[in-house]
Motif scaffolding. Structure first.
Motif, mmCIF file in Angstrom:
data_model
loop_
_atom_site.group_PDB
_atom_site.id
_atom_site.type_symbol
_atom_site.label_atom_id
_atom_site.label_comp_id
_atom_site.label_asym_id
_atom_site.label_seq_id
_atom_site.Cartn_x
_atom_site.Cartn_y
_atom_site.Cartn_z
ATOM 1 N N LEU A 1 -6.704 2.874 10.808
ATOM 2 C CA LEU A 1 -6.013 3.973 10.687
ATOM 3 C C LEU A 1 -6.173 4.565 13.255
ATOM 4 O O LEU A 1 -7.048 5.155 13.067
ATOM 5 C CB LEU A 1 -6.965 4.756 10.328
ATOM 6 N N ILE B 1 -12.017 4.205 2.746
ATOM 7 C CA ILE B 1 -11.794 4.791 4.628
ATOM 8 C C ILE B 1 -12.415 5.610 4.905
ATOM 9 O O ILE B 1 -12.312 6.081 5.553
ATOM 10 C CB ILE B 1 -10.452 5.478 3.260
ATOM 11 N N LEU C 1 -6.860 -1.798 6.771
ATOM 12 C CA LEU C 1 -6.263 -0.477 7.641
ATOM 13 C C LEU C 1 -6.716 -0.326 8.924
ATOM 14 O O LEU C 1 -7.461 -0.263 8.906
ATOM 15 C CB LEU C 1 -6.841 -0.131 6.449
ATOM 16 N N SER D 1 1.564 4.499 0.688
ATOM 17 C CA SER D 1 0.351 5.369 2.285
ATOM 18 C C SER D 1 0.083 6.875 2.139
ATOM 19 O O SER D 1 -0.378 7.466 3.156
ATOM 20 C CB SER D 1 2.045 5.386 3.869
ATOM 21 N N GLN E 1 -12.039 -0.575 -2.624
ATOM 22 C CA GLN E 1 -12.937 -1.127 -1.477
ATOM 23 C C GLN E 1 -14.359 -1.205 -1.809
ATOM 24 O O GLN E 1 -14.537 -0.447 -2.063
ATOM 25 C CB GLN E 1 -12.742 0.399 -0.847
ATOM 26 N N ILE F 1 -2.808 6.845 1.172
ATOM 27 C CA ILE F 1 -4.029 7.063 2.058
ATOM 28 C C ILE F 1 -3.473 8.052 2.603
ATOM 29 O O ILE F 1 -5.261 8.579 3.223
ATOM 30 C CB ILE F 1 -3.781 5.833 3.355
ATOM 31 N N GLU F 2 -3.036 9.074 2.684
ATOM 32 C CA GLU F 2 -2.494 10.402 3.542
ATOM 33 C C GLU F 2 -3.950 10.906 2.994
ATOM 34 O O GLU F 2 -4.863 11.711 2.802
ATOM 35 C CB GLU F 2 -0.971 10.829 3.828
ATOM 36 N N SER G 1 -10.553 0.022 8.238
ATOM 37 C CA SER G 1 -11.333 -0.051 6.637
ATOM 38 C C SER G 1 -10.139 -1.917 5.683
ATOM 39 O O SER G 1 -9.672 -1.962 6.421
ATOM 40 C CB SER G 1 -11.294 1.283 5.528
ATOM 41 N N ILE H 1 0.772 -1.207 -0.103
ATOM 42 C CA ILE H 1 -0.188 -0.167 0.348
ATOM 43 C C ILE H 1 0.843 1.163 -0.380
ATOM 44 O O ILE H 1 1.827 1.508 0.590
ATOM 45 C CB ILE H 1 -0.606 -0.105 0.991
ATOM 46 N N HIS I 1 -13.737 5.856 -1.152
ATOM 47 C CA HIS I 1 -13.242 4.810 -1.237
ATOM 48 C C HIS I 1 -11.837 4.902 -2.720
ATOM 49 O O HIS I 1 -11.701 6.070 -3.376
ATOM 50 C CB HIS I 1 -13.446 3.445 -1.823
ATOM 51 N N GLN I 2 -10.898 3.897 -2.047
ATOM 52 C CA GLN I 2 -9.595 4.040 -3.078
ATOM 53 C C GLN I 2 -9.415 2.641 -3.326
ATOM 54 O O GLN I 2 -9.503 2.239 -3.264
ATOM 55 C CB GLN I 2 -8.339 3.994 -1.482
ATOM 56 N N ILE J 1 -7.603 10.763 3.564
ATOM 57 C CA ILE J 1 -8.333 11.119 4.462
ATOM 58 C C ILE J 1 -8.039 12.164 4.022
ATOM 59 O O ILE J 1 -9.167 13.104 4.730
ATOM 60 C CB ILE J 1 -6.673 10.401 5.604
#
Ligand code: ADP
Ligand code: MG
Ligand code: ZN
Length: 487
Positions: free
Chosen positions: A291, A106, A289, A60, A101, A63-64, A81, A58, A129-130, A67
């Protein structure tokens, strides 16, 4: 006699928006995600080519970024998630499935505020979603043969999907929603949001139902719009088409339609598949994940002042109108430019003058050149010094426009251009008095008329002075001198 009655319809729109993230590497491998100018299939590796036995990792940063968007759109970020496989076959999807997802995205339950015709409205965000992007297919003719070329540079580029609630009621609201969403993506610096490059893609779902009905009509999805205005137009077309179908007694079927950019109509593509057709199941190669609260707090702290907050502050702090503040916060670059040119002089008067220069002159010049703000040669502090020269009465507002032209074209300093053009405004009374005396001496008739009570003759005399000074004289001083000398 029968009177034909037309049913009145209510429109329901929900948008699904795919947004590419501008990370250095792809979502699950180390390949560069910046494929814009790369040779086809040069940014690929066993992971994003879907070779057997390889494992995804993944990204990161992605993801940051998701979010960040989630927090900016008031979403909840659940602690857990996970990623799921969405299975389907298509040549642009090398693995035969997309990592996406399904039930635990997320970001969930957010909202985005839009404003249409002075009315504010919150549009619910169901989820963000990612997932990962697919490769790119090019259908072309090669040596007389129809072929399809595949380029997997885009395969695995981080993609978010932002799904709205069916809260949008008109094409204009859809346009406002997309404009705000794109503004936010750019503001956060997480993506380009450029629809024409496919970095932001919108599927528009639209249905109509009799006014007052509680039951939604049949949803029809439109794809392939490559600009926000195309989404607006496609929705308008589709709403009318559905109305005509229903009026004619037809039953609508859930379907996907494409926007034909040339004919400017939506065309049938296929009947819609349900999510069960994708056989979603949890991605076995990735852990769920989790978080942590402090990680989320850290991201929240890193958020810049967001567009709405900044707009409202501009109204409060600088006494700007909502309209001006909206325009000045249209992008973070514009807002920064404005505040940088204000510097320490934060009076409403100065803010208004600065806003005017940016919104009128600067924007018009940029538009004419088809350039973006960051390409402008003139710098914020240079505009400030031009405004200083006007406010000190060194040059007239009219000359200032001329100086601005030159500054915009060359990026040179205002004072330097003023000096070179011999533009200083004559507010030096002794110098002006000489010119005023000369004009009075040369215009006996106007002088006599004015003395006989004809006010309009004063304008003629002022005009004479302005002409003699090539428009550089300070008009207030000229008027006062003339009145003094003629009384
Ligand atoms: P699908 O599984 O077909 O993609 P979703 O329930 O995920 O359907 O909804 C997709 C989008 O369509 C969402 O933005 C949602 O708000 C919107 N939507 C759902 N029902 C309707 C409807 N009847 N009319 C218009 N938009 C709708
Ligand atoms: Mg969906
Ligand atoms: Zn790769």
């Amino acid at each position: 006699m029968t009177v034909a009655t037309e049913t009145e319809y209510e429109v329901v729109i929900g948008l699904e928006t795919h947004i590419q993230l501008q990370t250095a590497s792809k979502m699950f491998c180390g390949c560069s995600a910046d494929y814009a100018n790369a040779a086809p299939n040069s940014h690929v590796c066993p992971v994003c080519l879907g070779m057997p036995g390889v494992l995804p990792v993944i990204n990161s940063k992605a993801i940051e970024y998701i979010i960040k968007l989630g927090l900016a759109l008031h979403c909840e970020i659940p602690e857990y998630s996970k990623f799921d496989r969405k299975n389907y076959f298509y040549p642009d999807l090398v693995k035969g499935y997309q990592i996406s997802q399904f039930d635990l995205p997320i970001c969930i339950n957010g909202w985005l505020e839009i404003e249409v015709e002075g009315r504010r409205k919150r549009i619910g965000i169901t989820r963000i979603h990612q997932e990962e992007d697919t490769g790119k297919l090019t259908h072309t003719n090669l040596n007389g043969e129809e072929v399809t070329l595949v380029d997997y540079n885009r395969s695995g580029v981080p993609l978010m999907e932002c799904v709205s609630e069916p809260d949008i009621s008109t094409p204009a609201e859809a346009r406002a929603y997309l404009t705000k969403l794109r503004q936010m993506v750019r503001w956060l610096g997480i993506g380009t949001g450029n629809m024409d490059e496919g970095a932001l893609r919108c599927d528009a779902n639209v249905s109509i139902m009799p006014k007052g009905s509680k039951v939604f009509g049949t949803k029809i999805e439109i794809k392939n719009m490559n600009s926000i205005s195309a989404v607006h137009e496609a929705l308008g077309f589709e709403i009318k088409r559905q109305e005509e179908e229903l009026q004619a007694g037809a039953v609508l079927k859930q379907q996907t339609r494409g926007w034909d950019e040339e004919k400017r109509v939506t065309v049938f593509q296929r009947l819609k598949e349900g999510s069960s057709d994708y056989r979603y199941f949890p991605e076995p190669d990735l852990p769920p994940l989790q978080l942590q609260a402090d990680y989320l707090a850290q991201i929240r702290t890193s958020l810049p002042e967001l567009p709405e907050a900044r707009r409202d502050r501009f109204i409060q702090e600088y006494d700007l109108s909502l309209y001006e503040a909206e325009l000045l916060t249209g992008s973070r670059a514009t807002a920064d430019w404005f505040e940088e040119s204000l510097g320490e002089e934060k009076t409403p008067q100065r803010a208004r003058a600065t806003a005017n220069w940016i919104l009128n002159e600067l924007f018009a010049h940029l538009k004419e050149k088809g350039a973006e703000l960051d390409e402008a040669k003139i710098q914020p502090r240079q505009l400030a010094s031009l405004i200083d020269l006007v406010q000190k009465g060194t040059i007239t507002p009219k000359s200032a426009k001329e100086v601005f032209e030159e500054m915009f074209a060359t990026g040179r300093e205002a004072a330097e251009i003023v000096k070179e053009k011999g533009l200083p405004q004559l507010s030096d009374e002794a110098a002006l008095a000489t010119v005023v005396d000369k004009v009075i001496a040369e215009s006996p008739k106007a002088v006599a008329d004015f003395r006989a009570g004809k006010e309009a003759s004063l304008n003629f005399l002022i005009g004479g002075v302005m002409k003699a000074t090539r428009g550089t004289a300070n008009k207030d001083v000229v008027t006062r001198l003339l009145r003094e000398k003629l009384s």
